[in-house]
Design a protein around this motif. Structure first.
Motif, short mmCIF file in Angstrom:
data_model
loop_
_atom_site.label_atom_id
_atom_site.label_comp_id
_atom_site.label_asym_id
_atom_site.label_seq_id
_atom_site.Cartn_x
_atom_site.Cartn_y
_atom_site.Cartn_z
N ALA A 30 0.81 -1.23 0.00
CA ALA A 30 0.00 0.00 0.00
C ALA A 30 0.84 1.28 0.00
O ALA A 30 0.31 2.36 -0.19
CB ALA A 30 -0.95 0.01 1.20
N GLY A 31 2.12 1.13 0.23
CA GLY A 31 2.99 2.30 0.23
C GLY A 31 2.87 3.14 1.50
O GLY A 31 3.16 4.32 1.51
N ILE A 32 2.44 2.50 2.59
CA ILE A 32 2.29 3.19 3.87
C ILE A 32 3.51 2.89 4.73
O ILE A 32 3.77 1.75 5.07
CB ILE A 32 1.01 2.74 4.61
N LEU A 37 3.00 6.74 9.43
CA LEU A 37 1.62 6.55 9.89
C LEU A 37 1.52 6.88 11.37
O LEU A 37 0.59 7.58 11.79
CB LEU A 37 1.15 5.12 9.64
N GLU A 38 2.44 6.40 12.18
CA GLU A 38 2.41 6.68 13.62
C GLU A 38 2.51 8.18 13.88
O GLU A 38 1.79 8.72 14.71
CB GLU A 38 3.55 5.95 14.33
N PHE A 39 3.40 8.85 13.17
CA PHE A 39 3.57 10.29 13.34
C PHE A 39 2.30 11.03 12.93
O PHE A 39 1.79 11.88 13.66
CB PHE A 39 4.76 10.78 12.51
N ALA A 40 1.75 10.69 11.77
CA ALA A 40 0.56 11.37 11.26
C ALA A 40 -0.68 11.04 12.09
O ALA A 40 -1.56 11.88 12.26
CB ALA A 40 0.33 10.97 9.81
N ALA A 44 -3.55 13.55 13.35
CA ALA A 44 -4.83 13.41 12.67
C ALA A 44 -5.99 13.13 13.63
O ALA A 44 -7.12 13.57 13.39
CB ALA A 44 -4.76 12.31 11.62
N VAL A 45 -5.74 12.39 14.71
CA VAL A 45 -6.83 12.00 15.60
C VAL A 45 -7.04 12.97 16.78
O VAL A 45 -8.01 12.82 17.51
CB VAL A 45 -6.66 10.56 16.14
N LYS A 46 -6.16 13.93 16.92
CA LYS A 46 -6.28 14.88 18.03
C LYS A 46 -7.63 15.61 17.95
O LYS A 46 -8.03 16.09 16.90
CB LYS A 46 -5.14 15.89 17.98
N ASN A 47 -8.35 15.60 19.07
CA ASN A 47 -9.67 16.25 19.19
C ASN A 47 -10.73 15.63 18.27
O ASN A 47 -11.61 16.32 17.78
CB ASN A 47 -9.56 17.76 18.94
N ILE A 57 -2.97 -2.59 14.10
CA ILE A 57 -2.61 -2.69 12.69
C ILE A 57 -2.52 -4.17 12.31
O ILE A 57 -1.80 -4.94 12.95
CB ILE A 57 -1.26 -2.01 12.40
N ILE A 58 -3.24 -4.54 11.28
CA ILE A 58 -3.19 -5.89 10.74
C ILE A 58 -2.49 -5.78 9.39
O ILE A 58 -3.01 -5.13 8.48
CB ILE A 58 -4.61 -6.48 10.57
N HIS A 59 -1.30 -6.37 9.29
CA HIS A 59 -0.54 -6.30 8.04
C HIS A 59 -1.01 -7.39 7.09
O HIS A 59 -1.14 -8.55 7.48
CB HIS A 59 0.96 -6.44 8.32
#
Length: 106
Positions: A30-32, A37-40, A44-47, A57-59
């Motif tokens: 998927a190119g992730i 992802l952890e940083f973003a 992204a989820v704040k508030n 995470i399921i790989h």
């Protein structure tokens, strides 16, 4: 951000308040980048309804089918060649996923 939007829609749809746990399926093709992802994720989820959610995470490993000989095999890169006949033309069967598998709402 689409994960956050989907979670917020589901919380609203089910008259919940937040997400307690979320399972994400991420394909190896998927190119992730896991660190990105952890940083973003934190930003992204704040508030949002995901702010306190446990993230699992399921790989999903890459799997392909040769378009020449129909051999199915695991791949690490979408440009891998068929191990049976060496052809480079493949149909990707799995590994490009980025989706929500499940959520526990509260």
């Amino acid at each position: 951000m689409s994960i956050v939007e989907t979670a917020e829609e589901k919380v609203k749809e089910h008259h919940a308040h937040s997400v307690e746990e979320i399972d994400l399926v991420i394909g190896d093709l998927a190119g992730i980048d896991s660190q990105a992802l952890e940083f973003a994720w934190d930003s992204a989820v704040k508030n949002t309804v995901l702010q306190k959610a446990r993230k699992n995470i399921i790989h999903m490993p890459g799997k392909a089918k040769c378009l020449e000989c129909d051999c199915e095999f695991d791949i690490k890169d979408q440009f891998d060649q068929c191990p049976l006949c060496g052809e480079p033309l493949l149909q990707i069967l799995q590994g490009k996923e980025l989706q929500i598998k499940s959520m526990i709402l509260t």
